[in-house]
Write an enzyme that holds these catalytic residues in place. Structure first.
Site, PDB file in Angstrom:
ATOM      1  N   SER A   1       0.755  -1.377   0.126  1.00  0.00           N
ATOM      2  CA  SER A   1       0.041   0.043   0.059  1.00  0.00           C
ATOM      3  C   SER A   1       0.903   1.377  -0.098  1.00  0.00           C
ATOM      4  O   SER A   1       1.704   1.437   0.504  1.00  0.00           O
ATOM      5  CB  SER A   1      -0.720  -0.098   1.255  1.00  0.00           C
ATOM      6  OG  SER A   1      -1.392   1.366   1.308  1.00  0.00           O
TER       7      SER A   1
ATOM      8  N   VAL B   1     -11.327   5.859 -12.552  1.00  0.00           N
ATOM      9  CA  VAL B   1     -11.046   5.598 -11.332  1.00  0.00           C
ATOM     10  C   VAL B   1      -9.475   4.921 -11.381  1.00  0.00           C
ATOM     11  O   VAL B   1      -8.812   4.872 -10.430  1.00  0.00           O
ATOM     12  CB  VAL B   1     -11.749   4.459 -10.665  1.00  0.00           C
ATOM     13  CG1 VAL B   1     -13.016   5.184 -10.263  1.00  0.00           C
ATOM     14  CG2 VAL B   1     -12.198   3.344 -11.387  1.00  0.00           C
TER      15      VAL B   1
ATOM     16  N   SER C   1      -0.421   3.987   1.481  1.00  0.00           N
ATOM     17  CA  SER C   1      -0.811   4.544   2.534  1.00  0.00           C
ATOM     18  C   SER C   1       0.102   5.015   3.709  1.00  0.00           C
ATOM     19  O   SER C   1       0.241   6.120   4.226  1.00  0.00           O
ATOM     20  CB  SER C   1      -2.024   3.893   3.323  1.00  0.00           C
ATOM     21  OG  SER C   1      -3.132   3.893   2.250  1.00  0.00           O
TER      22      SER C   1
ATOM     23  N   LYS D   1     -13.262  -4.749   3.736  1.00  0.00           N
ATOM     24  CA  LYS D   1     -14.293  -3.218   3.786  1.00  0.00           C
ATOM     25  C   LYS D   1     -15.629  -3.564   4.134  1.00  0.00           C
ATOM     26  O   LYS D   1     -16.387  -2.863   4.903  1.00  0.00           O
ATOM     27  CB  LYS D   1     -14.395  -2.858   2.185  1.00  0.00           C
ATOM     28  CG  LYS D   1     -12.999  -2.004   1.911  1.00  0.00           C
ATOM     29  CD  LYS D   1     -13.054  -1.240   0.658  1.00  0.00           C
ATOM     30  CE  LYS D   1     -12.304  -0.257   0.535  1.00  0.00           C
ATOM     31  NZ  LYS D   1     -12.089   0.459  -0.759  1.00  0.00           N
TER      32      LYS D   1
ATOM     33  N   ASN E   1     -13.919   2.253   4.735  1.00  0.00           N
ATOM     34  CA  ASN E   1     -12.663   1.949   4.416  1.00  0.00           C
ATOM     35  C   ASN E   1     -11.770   2.753   5.524  1.00  0.00           C
ATOM     36  O   ASN E   1     -10.501   2.838   5.523  1.00  0.00           O
ATOM     37  CB  ASN E   1     -12.110   2.678   3.042  1.00  0.00           C
ATOM     38  CG  ASN E   1     -12.155   4.218   2.829  1.00  0.00           C
ATOM     39  OD1 ASN E   1     -12.871   4.737   3.950  1.00  0.00           O
ATOM     40  ND2 ASN E   1     -11.518   4.688   1.943  1.00  0.00           N
TER      41      ASN E   1
ATOM     42  N   ALA F   1     -20.364  -0.923 -11.555  1.00  0.00           N
ATOM     43  CA  ALA F   1     -21.228  -0.796  -9.994  1.00  0.00           C
ATOM     44  C   ALA F   1     -20.684  -1.754  -9.163  1.00  0.00           C
ATOM     45  O   ALA F   1     -21.360  -1.963  -8.210  1.00  0.00           O
ATOM     46  CB  ALA F   1     -22.728  -1.177 -10.336  1.00  0.00           C
ATOM     47  N   GLY F   2     -19.245  -1.660  -9.025  1.00  0.00           N
ATOM     48  CA  GLY F   2     -18.403  -2.389  -8.107  1.00  0.00           C
ATOM     49  C   GLY F   2     -18.263  -1.746  -6.948  1.00  0.00           C
ATOM     50  O   GLY F   2     -18.993  -0.521  -6.809  1.00  0.00           O
ATOM     51  N   GLY F   3     -17.418  -1.842  -6.199  1.00  0.00           N
ATOM     52  CA  GLY F   3     -16.896  -1.213  -4.934  1.00  0.00           C
ATOM     53  C   GLY F   3     -16.586   0.472  -5.270  1.00  0.00           C
ATOM     54  O   GLY F   3     -17.170   1.308  -4.507  1.00  0.00           O
TER      55      GLY F   3
ATOM     56  N   TYR G   1      -5.413   4.378 -11.900  1.00  0.00           N
ATOM     57  CA  TYR G   1      -4.444   5.292 -11.907  1.00  0.00           C
ATOM     58  C   TYR G   1      -2.997   4.615 -12.424  1.00  0.00           C
ATOM     59  O   TYR G   1      -2.093   5.073 -12.396  1.00  0.00           O
ATOM     60  CB  TYR G   1      -4.188   5.892 -10.627  1.00  0.00           C
ATOM     61  CG  TYR G   1      -4.152   4.884  -9.379  1.00  0.00           C
ATOM     62  CD1 TYR G   1      -3.122   4.213  -9.111  1.00  0.00           C
ATOM     63  CD2 TYR G   1      -5.591   4.534  -8.651  1.00  0.00           C
ATOM     64  CE1 TYR G   1      -3.268   3.261  -8.008  1.00  0.00           C
ATOM     65  CE2 TYR G   1      -5.405   3.674  -7.619  1.00  0.00           C
ATOM     66  CZ  TYR G   1      -4.374   2.957  -7.281  1.00  0.00           C
ATOM     67  OH  TYR G   1      -4.489   2.057  -6.230  1.00  0.00           O
TER      68      TYR G   1
END
Ligand code: NDP
Length: 292
Positions: A22, A234, A24, A73, A94, A134-136, A236
């Site tokens: 990640s 969405v 993050s 999630k 999240n 229409a997913g997450g 990247y």
């Protein structure tokens, strides 16, 4: 400013499986240092059967909170005390914020997308948009857009088992937010053309075009694009999908998912610390990480 670890240093982190890849930790630890918050952020591989105990540890260890990623999630909503409106509507979180032992679940992906649109000068409040998937990620965007006041959303997904499941969920989001949300078959090219003609924004919320399948595009035909139709993807990685390249080629505004990633993190950071994340400082770090 470099923070020193002390007896008072607080912990935040990511619960995922796997968690080690990640962005993050670098994002949040840099932001803690830049804003003088005495905290660190670490990644934890959390096994599914230990999720409840790991969330209880947020209270026991007086952590600031955590981020959650796949596969936790949805299951995590069962272990928190309260949910934000978006988290309740979506059924996923999240971010967990520890408010003196009370755990509040939020979902910030949709906030990240809406902030990125704003940063790129795309005004969608009170208007109609079309979203593919229409997913997450797509559901988070649809829900936040509806909460923020987008007037109508045309959602396109392939007509599989998932299509039947998502329909009632979208109906509940529409009812609670007063946004007109319609689900359509992604294979219905005439409906897609009609929806795009009436839309002020196209969002790709599918994984079509993501590396390594960079030669794929979620639209059947690039002629559906127009110069005055901004496109948000969405994805990247790559930084410019085939869809974004096609939009850019005709002079339309084309925005990738990096800003969404950045601003969903910024929203979590603000929920934990009450401070604004220095996004201008963090964005180049994310760009560098992606090049690795
Ligand atoms: P999900 O699996 O939850 O959803 C994927 C969506 O894409 C579903 O609607 C799925 O339809 C659709 N889809 C996938 N393949 C096809 C195909 N061949 N044809 C038609 N539809 C297809 O994934 P996520 O929502 O978590 O992730 C989607 C993308 O968003 C990924 O690229 C991910 O990296 C990116 N993402 C970006 C974020 C950011 O901050 N920028 C945050 C989260 C995700 P169905 O389910 O019916 O098969």
């Amino acid at each position: 400013m470099e923070n020193e670890i002390s007896g008072k240093t607080r912990l935040a982190g990511l619960y995922a499986l796997p968690a080690r890849h990640s962005f993050s930790p670098i994002m949040h630890t840099t932001a803690f240092q830049a804003t003088g918050v005495d905290a660190v952020y670490l990644s934890f591989d959390v096994q599914t059967e230990r999720l409840g105990e790991s969330i209880q540890a947020i209270r026991d260890l007086e952590m600031l909170g955590v981020n959650l990623s796949m596969p936790h999630k949805m299951a995590a909503i069962n272990y928190v005390d309260e949910l934000s409106q978006a988290a309740r509507l979506i059924g996923a979180i999240n971010t967990i914020v520890n408010q003196d032992g009370k755990l509040i679940g939020h979902i910030t992906d949709g906030i990240g997308c809406m902030k990125s649109l704003k940063q790129n000068g795309i005004e969608i409040i009170g208007k109609r948009m079309t979203i593919l998937g229409a997913g997450g990620a797509a559901t988070a965007i649809i829900t936040q857009a509806a909460i923020d006041g987008v007037k109508a959303i045309d959602v396109f997904n392939i007509k599989d088992d998932f299509y039947q499941k998502i329909e009632p969920k979208l109906a509940i989001i529409a009812e609670e937010t007063n946004c007109q949300i319609q689900l359509h078959d992604l294979a219905d090219e005439q409906q897609l053309s009609d929806s795009l003609s009436a839309s002020s924004l196209l969002v790709n919320g599918t994984s079509i075009g993501m590396a390594p399948n960079t030669d794929q595009m979620p639209l059947p035909d690039a002629t559906l694009l127009r110069k005055d139709l901004p496109v948000f993807d969405v994805i990247y990685h790559p930084g410019e999908t085939k869809l974004l390249k096609a939009a850019k080629a005709i002079g339309a505004t084309a925005v990738n998912g990096l800003g969404m990633l950045l601003f969903q993190g910024a929203a979590s950071f603000e929920l934990w610390t009450g401070k604004e994340m220095p996004v201008d400082q963090i964005q180049p770090l994310l760009e560098n990480e992606l090049k690795k």
